[in-house]
Write a protein that holds these residues in place. Structure first.
Motif, PDB file in Angstrom:
ATOM      1  N   PHE A   6       8.581 -11.746  -2.694  1.00 25.59           N
ATOM      2  CA  PHE A   6       8.344 -10.685  -1.705  1.00 25.59           C
ATOM      3  C   PHE A   6       6.933 -10.126  -1.882  1.00 25.59           C
ATOM      4  CE2 PHE A   6      12.825 -11.084  -2.381  1.00 25.59           C
ATOM      5  CZ  PHE A   6      13.360 -11.037  -1.105  1.00 25.59           C
ATOM      6  N   ASN A   7       6.010 -11.042  -2.085  1.00 25.54           N
ATOM      7  CA  ASN A   7       4.621 -10.651  -2.321  1.00 25.54           C
ATOM      8  C   ASN A   7       3.747 -11.074  -1.133  1.00 25.54           C
ATOM      9  OD1 ASN A   7       2.459  -9.569  -3.664  1.00 25.54           O
ATOM     10  ND2 ASN A   7       2.132 -11.328  -5.001  1.00 25.54           N
ATOM     11  N   TYR A   8       2.647 -10.360  -0.940  1.00 26.83           N
ATOM     12  CA  TYR A   8       1.635 -10.736   0.044  1.00 26.83           C
ATOM     13  C   TYR A   8       0.313 -10.120  -0.379  1.00 26.83           C
ATOM     14  CZ  TYR A   8       2.120  -5.999   1.995  1.00 26.83           C
ATOM     15  OH  TYR A   8       2.139  -4.630   2.155  1.00 26.83           O
ATOM     16  N   ASP A   9      -0.771 -10.667   0.111  1.00 32.31           N
ATOM     17  CA  ASP A   9      -2.105 -10.170  -0.244  1.00 32.31           C
ATOM     18  C   ASP A   9      -2.546  -9.106   0.749  1.00 32.31           C
ATOM     19  OD1 ASP A   9      -2.413 -11.901  -2.441  1.00 32.31           O
ATOM     20  OD2 ASP A   9      -3.007 -13.543  -1.104  1.00 32.31           O
ATOM     21  N   LEU A  10      -2.979  -7.969   0.223  1.00 36.73           N
ATOM     22  CA  LEU A  10      -3.422  -6.865   1.077  1.00 36.73           C
ATOM     23  C   LEU A  10      -4.762  -6.333   0.599  1.00 36.73           C
ATOM     24  CD1 LEU A  10      -2.726  -4.852   3.395  1.00 36.73           C
ATOM     25  CD2 LEU A  10      -1.843  -3.328   1.615  1.00 36.73           C
ATOM     26  N   PRO A  11      -5.809  -6.472   1.392  1.00 36.62           N
ATOM     27  CA  PRO A  11      -7.092  -5.847   1.039  1.00 36.62           C
ATOM     28  C   PRO A  11      -6.937  -4.321   0.983  1.00 36.62           C
ATOM     29  CG  PRO A  11      -7.367  -7.474   2.791  1.00 36.62           C
ATOM     30  CD  PRO A  11      -5.897  -7.253   2.631  1.00 36.62           C
ATOM     31  N   THR A  12      -7.521  -3.699  -0.011  1.00 32.55           N
ATOM     32  CA  THR A  12      -7.354  -2.256  -0.187  1.00 32.55           C
ATOM     33  C   THR A  12      -7.916  -1.453   0.985  1.00 32.55           C
ATOM     34  OG1 THR A  12      -9.392  -2.179  -1.484  1.00 32.55           O
ATOM     35  CG2 THR A  12      -7.322  -2.408  -2.693  1.00 32.55           C
ATOM     36  N   ASN A  13      -8.883  -2.031   1.704  1.00 40.51           N
ATOM     37  CA  ASN A  13      -9.472  -1.282   2.820  1.00 40.51           C
ATOM     38  C   ASN A  13      -8.503  -1.126   3.992  1.00 40.51           C
ATOM     39  OD1 ASN A  13     -10.045  -4.236   3.219  1.00 40.51           O
ATOM     40  ND2 ASN A  13     -10.829  -3.483   5.177  1.00 40.51           N
ATOM     41  N   LEU A  14      -7.365  -1.839   3.973  1.00 38.15           N
ATOM     42  CA  LEU A  14      -6.381  -1.706   5.040  1.00 38.15           C
ATOM     43  C   LEU A  14      -5.336  -0.631   4.723  1.00 38.15           C
ATOM     44  CD1 LEU A  14      -5.726  -5.414   6.124  1.00 38.15           C
ATOM     45  CD2 LEU A  14      -7.345  -3.740   7.054  1.00 38.15           C
ATOM     46  N   ILE A  15      -5.404  -0.027   3.550  1.00 42.55           N
ATOM     47  CA  ILE A  15      -4.476   1.059   3.210  1.00 42.55           C
ATOM     48  C   ILE A  15      -4.989   2.347   3.843  1.00 42.55           C
ATOM     49  CG2 ILE A  15      -3.424   2.391   1.352  1.00 42.55           C
ATOM     50  CD1 ILE A  15      -3.823  -0.047  -0.468  1.00 42.55           C
ATOM     51  N   ALA A  16      -4.232   2.879   4.799  1.00 45.25           N
ATOM     52  CA  ALA A  16      -4.668   4.071   5.545  1.00 45.25           C
ATOM     53  C   ALA A  16      -4.747   5.276   4.614  1.00 45.25           C
ATOM     54  CB  ALA A  16      -3.704   4.339   6.691  1.00 45.25           C
ATOM     55  N   GLN A  17      -5.901   5.914   4.586  1.00 46.41           N
ATOM     56  CA  GLN A  17      -6.099   7.084   3.743  1.00 46.41           C
ATOM     57  C   GLN A  17      -5.901   8.401   4.494  1.00 46.41           C
ATOM     58  OE1 GLN A  17      -6.761   6.907   0.267  1.00 46.41           O
ATOM     59  NE2 GLN A  17      -6.105   4.811   0.748  1.00 46.41           N
ATOM     60  N   ARG A  18      -5.960   8.320   5.808  1.00 47.67           N
ATOM     61  CA  ARG A  18      -5.766   9.509   6.641  1.00 47.67           C
ATOM     62  C   ARG A  18      -5.048   9.111   7.925  1.00 47.67           C
ATOM     63  NH1 ARG A  18     -10.244  10.970   3.798  1.00 47.67           N
ATOM     64  NH2 ARG A  18     -10.350  13.178   3.199  1.00 47.67           N
ATOM     65  N   PRO A 168       0.846   7.730  -4.153  1.00 42.02           N
ATOM     66  CA  PRO A 168      -0.250   7.387  -5.087  1.00 42.02           C
ATOM     67  C   PRO A 168      -1.296   6.462  -4.507  1.00 42.02           C
ATOM     68  CG  PRO A 168       1.829   6.316  -5.706  1.00 42.02           C
ATOM     69  CD  PRO A 168       2.162   7.320  -4.655  1.00 42.02           C
ATOM     70  N   TYR A 169      -0.971   5.712  -3.436  1.00 42.40           N
ATOM     71  CA  TYR A 169      -1.966   4.816  -2.856  1.00 42.40           C
ATOM     72  C   TYR A 169      -2.902   5.525  -1.886  1.00 42.40           C
ATOM     73  CZ  TYR A 169       2.084   4.669   0.298  1.00 42.40           C
ATOM     74  OH  TYR A 169       3.161   5.020   1.076  1.00 42.40           O
ATOM     75  N   ILE A 170      -2.677   6.814  -1.618  1.00 45.88           N
ATOM     76  CA  ILE A 170      -3.655   7.611  -0.868  1.00 45.88           C
ATOM     77  C   ILE A 170      -4.577   8.240  -1.896  1.00 45.88           C
ATOM     78  CG2 ILE A 170      -3.987   9.615   0.628  1.00 45.88           C
ATOM     79  CD1 ILE A 170      -1.455   8.891   2.087  1.00 45.88           C
ATOM     80  N   ASP A 171      -5.783   7.709  -1.975  1.00 46.45           N
ATOM     81  CA  ASP A 171      -6.698   8.012  -3.068  1.00 46.45           C
ATOM     82  C   ASP A 171      -7.586   9.199  -2.727  1.00 46.45           C
ATOM     83  OD1 ASP A 171      -7.984   7.800  -5.480  1.00 46.45           O
ATOM     84  OD2 ASP A 171      -9.359   6.219  -4.825  1.00 46.45           O
ATOM     85  N   ARG A 172      -6.957  10.342  -2.578  1.00 49.67           N
ATOM     86  CA  ARG A 172      -7.699  11.583  -2.333  1.00 49.67           C
ATOM     87  C   ARG A 172      -6.759  12.756  -2.579  1.00 49.67           C
ATOM     88  NH1 ARG A 172      -5.855  13.862   2.338  1.00 49.67           N
ATOM     89  NH2 ARG A 172      -4.868  12.486   3.878  1.00 49.67           N
ATOM     90  N   PRO A 173      -7.313  13.958  -2.837  1.00 46.78           N
ATOM     91  CA  PRO A 173      -6.449  15.133  -2.939  1.00 46.78           C
ATOM     92  C   PRO A 173      -5.872  15.481  -1.567  1.00 46.78           C
ATOM     93  CG  PRO A 173      -8.634  15.529  -3.894  1.00 46.78           C
ATOM     94  CD  PRO A 173      -8.722  14.264  -3.111  1.00 46.78           C
TER      95      PRO A 173
END
Length: 365
Positions: A6-18, A168-173
């Motif tokens: 159940f794995n896949y490759d995800l570039p970190t820039n596709l993780i929505a921060q806002r 935790p994957y939203i990298d901001r306060p």
């Protein structure tokens, strides 16, 4: 069933921060779970993909400001000595509420955990709120009791002093805007420490369009717990201990579900939390063995939905994209098939969809 399947490759820039400026501006990947066919669309068109007689079930849980930052009020509950005064003055402590046990007593994660022994106290704000460690549990969990030292109730102080528990994957306060945007527009029942994120896309206007299309809307409550982010550390999913989450289905909602099924109308779950609620309640009804389709009332969802599960209630699912090798990715794979889902995820990555809590969504039908 191997976790690596159940794995896949995800570039970190596709993780929505806002979040996007508009809730309904998200993209929506439509997946046919019978043949795996994919269609790129927009969530604003969500009503157009429905037949118009679905029973749509939402999770009305409201996220509480579950992250608190305080100072140690005492080392082993003793007044500071010359040796420990610096530790008293600089002992920053983070408390993350995970579950209310009763009244002002909560389970929580406390950092730094090793230093915080039974009897230790933490003060928040200017001292208007205090927590005492009552007991230690597994995996860093502590039982704590809050006390107010002003005219406000404990819950009022928690609301004022707490921070939005962003994943935790939203990298901001957290920011002031998160108090509104990390909350669905229909959130009513406080108690969740993570948002039922599939619901974040809805606006009052979309809800009205659904009603105008003759869809029936109803709500359940599942208090999303910290376990929704709990990584799988075992080699197989079957070895993983699934977290339990408290939920409630009102009698009138249970009756609407029964009526929809008897009329061969499809049930659309908004989010994996609704899937877990409905399928757990259906499994409990089957165990009772009195011909009930779903049991109303309060319970703890213990069900672990893996490929091979026969879904009793849910026919369609709106969901966000989930972490690799996670229990939630296994759940959607159980619903639509692992190969269909992994192909859909690879497509979403290639098309630069936004992932996770503040990201885009997927309609599986």
């Amino acid at each position: 069933m191997r976790v690596d399947d159940f794995n896949y490759d995800l570039p970190t820039n596709l993780i929505a921060q806002r979040p996007l400026n508009r809730r309904d501006a998200s993209r929506m990947l439509v997946v046919d779970r019978t043949n795996g066919r994919l269609e790129d669309s927009q969530f604003s068109l969500f009503p157009d993909f429905l037949t118009g007689n679905e029973l749509i079930v939402f999770n009305n849980a409201r996220v509480i400001p579950a992250r608190l930052f305080g100072k140690r009020a005492g080392v082993h509950s003793q007044k500071p000595s010359r040796k420990t005064v610096r530790e008293h003055l600089t002992g920053n402590v983070e408390v993350f509420l995970t579950r209310r046990l009763e009244g002002d007593i909560w389970e929580a994660l406390v950092r730094p955990g090793k230093k915080m022994q039974v009897g230790e106290r933490v003060q928040f704000g200017e001292g208007e709120l205090e927590a005492e460690i009552l007991s230690r549990g597994e995996l860093g969990i502590r039982t704590i009791r809050f006390t107010s030292h002003n005219t406000h109730a404990v819950d009022e102080n928690l609301e004022a002093l707490g921070h939005v528990p962003l994943p935790p994957y939203i990298d901001r306060p957290d920011e002031a805007s998160d108090r509104q945007r990390y909350q669905t527009v229909y959130a009513r029942r406080p108690g969740a420490v993570a948002a039922p994120t599939a619901g974040l896309h809805f606006t009052p206007e979309i809800l009205e369009k659904l009603k105008a299309k003759s869809c029936e809307l109803c709500e359940v409550t599942l208090d999303v717990g910290l376990g929704t982010f709990q990584p799988v550390h075992t080699e197989t999913l079957e070895e993983h201990k699934i977290h339990s989450e408290a939920y409630e289905i009102a009698p009138d909602v249970a009756e609407k579900i029964r009526q929809a099924k008897s009329a061969s109308r499809q049930i659309l779950a908004v989010g994996t939390t609704v899937v877990r609620t409905l399928e757990d309640a259906a499994a409990r009804a089957a165990l009772v063995g009195k011909g009930e389709l779903v049991l109303a009332g309060r319970a703890d969802a213990q069900i672990f939905l893996l490929p091979g599960h026969k879904f009793r209630l849910v026919d369609k699912l709106l969901t966000n994209f989930h972490l690799p090798k996670s229990t939630l990715l296994a759940l959607v794979s159980a619903f639509a098939g692992r190969e269909h889902i992994l192909r859909a995820y690879r497509h979403a990555v290639a098309e630069h969809y936004r992932f996770y809590s503040y990201g885009d969504c997927m309609l599986i039908r």
